[in-house]
Design a protein around this motif. Sequence first.
Motif, PDB file in Angstrom:
ATOM      1  N   PHE A  74       2.920   2.068  -7.349  1.00 26.97           N
ATOM      2  CA  PHE A  74       3.992   1.743  -8.295  1.00 26.97           C
ATOM      3  C   PHE A  74       5.360   1.939  -7.648  1.00 26.97           C
ATOM      4  CE2 PHE A  74       7.091   3.269 -11.418  1.00 26.97           C
ATOM      5  CZ  PHE A  74       7.158   2.154 -12.262  1.00 26.97           C
ATOM      6  N   LYS A  75       5.516   3.031  -6.916  1.00 30.75           N
ATOM      7  CA  LYS A  75       6.792   3.374  -6.301  1.00 30.75           C
ATOM      8  C   LYS A  75       7.159   2.389  -5.186  1.00 30.75           C
ATOM      9  CE  LYS A  75       9.203   7.354  -4.312  1.00 30.75           C
ATOM     10  NZ  LYS A  75       9.048   8.759  -3.854  1.00 30.75           N
ATOM     11  N   SER A  76       6.164   1.915  -4.425  1.00 28.67           N
ATOM     12  CA  SER A  76       6.419   0.994  -3.317  1.00 28.67           C
ATOM     13  C   SER A  76       6.633  -0.443  -3.776  1.00 28.67           C
ATOM     14  CB  SER A  76       5.256   1.032  -2.321  1.00 28.67           C
ATOM     15  OG  SER A  76       4.061   0.582  -2.940  1.00 28.67           O
ATOM     16  N   LYS A  77       6.359  -0.713  -5.058  1.00 26.30           N
ATOM     17  CA  LYS A  77       6.573  -2.014  -5.689  1.00 26.30           C
ATOM     18  C   LYS A  77       5.697  -3.125  -5.096  1.00 26.30           C
ATOM     19  CE  LYS A  77      11.367  -0.937  -6.883  1.00 26.30           C
ATOM     20  NZ  LYS A  77      12.794  -1.355  -6.760  1.00 26.30           N
ATOM     21  N   ILE A  78       4.554  -2.751  -4.526  1.00 29.66           N
ATOM     22  CA  ILE A  78       3.679  -3.803  -3.991  1.00 29.66           C
ATOM     23  C   ILE A  78       2.827  -4.418  -5.095  1.00 29.66           C
ATOM     24  CG2 ILE A  78       3.573  -2.726  -1.718  1.00 29.66           C
ATOM     25  CD1 ILE A  78       0.717  -1.816  -2.464  1.00 29.66           C
ATOM     26  N   GLY A  79       2.866  -3.800  -6.278  1.00 30.88           N
ATOM     27  CA  GLY A  79       2.064  -4.303  -7.395  1.00 30.88           C
ATOM     28  C   GLY A  79       2.482  -5.687  -7.843  1.00 30.88           C
ATOM     29  N   LYS A  80       3.736  -6.057  -7.544  1.00 32.47           N
ATOM     30  CA  LYS A  80       4.216  -7.362  -7.992  1.00 32.47           C
ATOM     31  C   LYS A  80       3.747  -8.496  -7.080  1.00 32.47           C
ATOM     32  CE  LYS A  80       8.704  -6.961  -5.654  1.00 32.47           C
ATOM     33  NZ  LYS A  80      10.182  -6.966  -5.820  1.00 32.47           N
ATOM     34  N   TYR A  81       3.156  -8.110  -5.939  1.00 37.60           N
ATOM     35  CA  TYR A  81       2.665  -9.125  -5.017  1.00 37.60           C
ATOM     36  C   TYR A  81       1.184  -9.402  -5.266  1.00 37.60           C
ATOM     37  CZ  TYR A  81       7.015  -8.163  -2.530  1.00 37.60           C
ATOM     38  OH  TYR A  81       8.344  -8.004  -2.211  1.00 37.60           O
ATOM     39  N   LYS A  82       0.843 -10.677  -5.254  1.00 34.62           N
ATOM     40  CA  LYS A  82      -0.521 -11.083  -5.590  1.00 34.62           C
ATOM     41  C   LYS A  82      -1.554 -10.484  -4.636  1.00 34.62           C
ATOM     42  CE  LYS A  82      -3.340 -15.208  -6.339  1.00 34.62           C
ATOM     43  NZ  LYS A  82      -3.360 -16.701  -6.338  1.00 34.62           N
ATOM     44  N   THR A  83      -1.224 -10.460  -3.341  1.00 35.70           N
ATOM     45  CA  THR A  83      -2.184  -9.961  -2.343  1.00 35.70           C
ATOM     46  C   THR A  83      -1.772  -8.587  -1.808  1.00 35.70           C
ATOM     47  OG1 THR A  83      -0.993 -11.156  -0.600  1.00 35.70           O
ATOM     48  CG2 THR A  83      -2.880 -12.267  -1.633  1.00 35.70           C
ATOM     49  N   GLY A  84      -1.003  -7.835  -2.615  1.00 40.76           N
ATOM     50  CA  GLY A  84      -0.581  -6.507  -2.188  1.00 40.76           C
ATOM     51  C   GLY A  84      -1.743  -5.517  -2.174  1.00 40.76           C
ATOM     52  N   GLY A  85      -1.601  -4.462  -1.390  1.00 40.59           N
ATOM     53  CA  GLY A  85      -2.670  -3.478  -1.340  1.00 40.59           C
ATOM     54  C   GLY A  85      -2.347  -2.310  -0.420  1.00 40.59           C
ATOM     55  N   VAL A  86      -3.392  -1.518  -0.152  1.00 43.89           N
ATOM     56  CA  VAL A  86      -3.242  -0.283   0.620  1.00 43.89           C
ATOM     57  C   VAL A  86      -4.268  -0.280   1.752  1.00 43.89           C
ATOM     58  CG1 VAL A  86      -3.360   2.241   0.529  1.00 43.89           C
ATOM     59  CG2 VAL A  86      -2.528   0.959  -1.446  1.00 43.89           C
ATOM     60  N   VAL A  87      -3.839   0.168   2.938  1.00 43.55           N
ATOM     61  CA  VAL A  87      -4.777   0.394   4.034  1.00 43.55           C
ATOM     62  C   VAL A  87      -4.683   1.872   4.419  1.00 43.55           C
ATOM     63  CG1 VAL A  87      -3.065  -0.360   5.750  1.00 43.55           C
ATOM     64  CG2 VAL A  87      -5.471  -0.230   6.367  1.00 43.55           C
ATOM     65  N   LEU A  88      -5.842   2.495   4.573  1.00 45.37           N
ATOM     66  CA  LEU A  88      -5.914   3.907   4.938  1.00 45.37           C
ATOM     67  C   LEU A  88      -6.531   4.033   6.330  1.00 45.37           C
ATOM     68  CD1 LEU A  88      -7.275   5.120   1.514  1.00 45.37           C
ATOM     69  CD2 LEU A  88      -5.071   5.790   2.461  1.00 45.37           C
ATOM     70  N   TYR A  89      -5.830   4.721   7.221  1.00 45.72           N
ATOM     71  CA  TYR A  89      -6.318   4.946   8.573  1.00 45.72           C
ATOM     72  C   TYR A  89      -6.858   6.373   8.670  1.00 45.72           C
ATOM     73  CZ  TYR A  89      -3.454   0.826   9.552  1.00 45.72           C
ATOM     74  OH  TYR A  89      -2.897  -0.431   9.538  1.00 45.72           O
ATOM     75  N   PHE A  90      -8.107   6.500   9.084  1.00 44.88           N
ATOM     76  CA  PHE A  90      -8.757   7.809   9.130  1.00 44.88           C
ATOM     77  C   PHE A  90      -8.968   8.279  10.578  1.00 44.88           C
ATOM     78  CE2 PHE A  90      -9.897   5.998   5.072  1.00 44.88           C
ATOM     79  CZ  PHE A  90      -9.817   7.079   4.195  1.00 44.88           C
ATOM     80  N   ASP A  91      -8.854   9.591  10.727  1.00 48.71           N
ATOM     81  CA  ASP A  91      -9.198  10.271  11.981  1.00 48.71           C
ATOM     82  C   ASP A  91      -8.372   9.756  13.166  1.00 48.71           C
ATOM     83  OD1 ASP A  91     -10.425  12.104  13.570  1.00 48.71           O
ATOM     84  OD2 ASP A  91     -12.319  11.030  13.753  1.00 48.71           O
ATOM     85  N   ILE A  92      -7.085  10.050  13.167  1.00 52.85           N
ATOM     86  CA  ILE A  92      -6.207   9.672  14.270  1.00 52.85           C
ATOM     87  C   ILE A  92      -6.501  10.583  15.462  1.00 52.85           C
ATOM     88  CG2 ILE A  92      -3.825   9.270  14.956  1.00 52.85           C
ATOM     89  CD1 ILE A  92      -4.753   7.653  12.511  1.00 52.85           C
ATOM     90  N   PHE A  93      -6.615  10.005  16.665  1.00 53.96           N
ATOM     91  CA  PHE A  93      -6.908  10.827  17.850  1.00 53.96           C
ATOM     92  C   PHE A  93      -6.261  10.218  19.085  1.00 53.96           C
ATOM     93  CE2 PHE A  93     -10.242   7.675  17.498  1.00 53.96           C
ATOM     94  CZ  PHE A  93     -10.433   7.231  18.800  1.00 53.96           C
ATOM     95  N   ASP A  94      -6.179  11.023  20.124  1.00 53.22           N
ATOM     96  CA  ASP A  94      -5.603  10.585  21.394  1.00 53.22           C
ATOM     97  C   ASP A  94      -6.655   9.817  22.182  1.00 53.22           C
ATOM     98  OD1 ASP A  94      -4.430  10.333  23.938  1.00 53.22           O
ATOM     99  OD2 ASP A  94      -3.250  12.155  23.638  1.00 53.22           O
ATOM    100  N   PHE A  95      -6.310   8.621  22.650  1.00 57.06           N
ATOM    101  CA  PHE A  95      -7.273   7.783  23.380  1.00 57.06           C
ATOM    102  C   PHE A  95      -7.749   8.442  24.677  1.00 57.06           C
ATOM    103  CE2 PHE A  95      -8.184   4.071  26.224  1.00 57.06           C
ATOM    104  CZ  PHE A  95      -9.342   3.680  25.575  1.00 57.06           C
ATOM    105  N   MET A  96      -6.982   9.408  25.224  1.00 56.35           N
ATOM    106  CA  MET A  96      -7.402  10.083  26.444  1.00 56.35           C
ATOM    107  C   MET A  96      -8.714  10.836  26.250  1.00 56.35           C
ATOM    108  SD  MET A  96      -5.665   9.382  29.077  1.00 56.35           S
ATOM    109  CE  MET A  96      -6.386  10.638  30.134  1.00 56.35           C
ATOM    110  N   GLU A  97      -9.046  11.185  24.994  1.00 61.35           N
ATOM    111  CA  GLU A  97     -10.344  11.807  24.734  1.00 61.35           C
ATOM    112  C   GLU A  97     -11.474  10.861  25.123  1.00 61.35           C
ATOM    113  OE1 GLU A  97     -10.918  13.615  20.888  1.00 61.35           O
ATOM    114  OE2 GLU A  97      -8.764  13.878  20.599  1.00 61.35           O
TER     115      GLU A  97
END
Length: 563
Positions: free
Chosen positions: A37-60
């Motif tokens: 609601f706060k980001s106002k993406i609700g007014k866009y037909k194809t609006g949505g959310v993407v969640l990125y899980f488990d951020i890590f350093d590629f050197m691992e």
Amino acid sequence: MSEHLSEGNFNEKDTAIRTLETPIDLDFYSMFKHQIFKSKIGKYKTGGVVLYFDIFDFMEVVSILREQYKLKPAEEEITSGKKFGFALYFDKDLNYMPDMMFFTESAYIRYYKKVPHESEFRAFENDLKTELSKEFSETANDAEKFNEAFVRLLEKFNMSTDNCRIQFLKNMETGAVNLHSFFINDLEKAKNISTQNLEKYLYGNTKNRVDLDSKKDSAKFAPSAFEDILQPKNYPLGRFPGNTKYALSLMQQAAVNLSIGYDTETIRSVNGPPGTGKTTLLKDIFAELIVKQARDIAALKKHTIGGTEKTVYYNSASIGVIPENIAENGVVVASSNNGAVQNIVNELPLIEGQIDEKFADELKNADYFSKLANSKVTTKWEKDENGKKYLQYNIEPNEGEDKFWGLFSLEGGKSANMASILANINCVFKYLNEEYEPDSDVYTEFLEQYDEVKGIRDKMQKLSKTIASYRENCAKLDELKREFDAELKNRNILLNGKIFEIENALKANAEERAQSERLIEEIAVQQRKNQADMESAYQYSNMLLKQSRDFLPQKAENWSTSS
């Protein structure tokens, strides 16, 4: 599968990607609803959310791969950023979008400590998609179910929200689409094609491989390889008309010579970050190919391109066939990055900063269709007064000064670009047929110029051979000298050994002589002593004899009286 490792790159500096906070009472559902609601993406037909899980350093992942394949760290260590393990997508109403779920191979390697096969990885990703689809089914309108599914997900992968990120998108279809590499199928296809060059390129020619390391203090430094590649006969006769003060570097020139003179049958790759001269060396390769084409064209008996019976396509109209030795020197620059192609196409015909001032006017006068190069060319079919269709050319000069010296390179790809190429070709064709005045002497002049330059190169090659022969003879002389010195040293060692033996023998003889002399002296002393003893004995015997003479008459007398 290493091609997949380019996926899942994560830019922490992107302000649109926010840290995922842990809400009070773990009510993720209400928190996401509020943020949508706060980001106002609700007014866009194809609006949505993407969640990125488990951020890590590629050197691992790099460390795991090095350990598995026993790879040592490079001298110049790679720079690597962050990766995410997997991404989940929800629309603006928090409906889960299972088809957009994306799991990175980097995360798989990090979890399982191995590189998976393609089928293995696909099966894993599909299983996870199925599992997550069940978890988040019918959770869009049920806060309790949504929160329970979300917490189970965090627990399953042992993650905290500190290691997760969230992004709000106006368009889910284009905003943050994560895809596995496009090239996997192409590589699989290439692996099933057996050609010598492709196998060399894909698998390497390790048997006869030569590392061209130009550092003199390197263990891989091979000066003989550079001397072989940089022989005059391998140098191009054409050079891009840039500033002559800025010659190619050693490694650039080696790459050019390898490509156009040393071995033209091998696929080669030139690697390097932006600004290291990849396009610069390509220019000299292009220049050489153009010179070769011009030489072959000039050497033709007929300076026209005609068709054959096999290329007739309508009545007597036939497609012209360019001789193979001319056609094979054409150049196609291809990339999966449109910007990279555009940069090369636009840079090659530039005058400012690319062409030496003393060549600029000559290039313009050479008529490389500079007017077309500095114009937007379009074509359109029109009808004449009789209703017959004809092609109308529209040449609209670009604003500002002319910045291109000629029609040297054009961008293809999309239909608009291809239409532009065809329009330019048609204009060139029209100009050559209607306006251009041919000069038959130009072919002879070019061949004379070509032969003169080639003669200089041949002369330098002979000189190079003479120098090489001189160096070879010097090397042989040095080898003979080393052998002579070694033989002389050995002989000196033997001679010194003999001298030592003789000196020792002389020394032994001298000692024996001295010993003999001492013995002789001792004998002489003994003899003298014996002589003295003999003389004393003689004197003593004489004395006794005398005494006996004196004694015997007296005794005889006494003996007489007594008797």
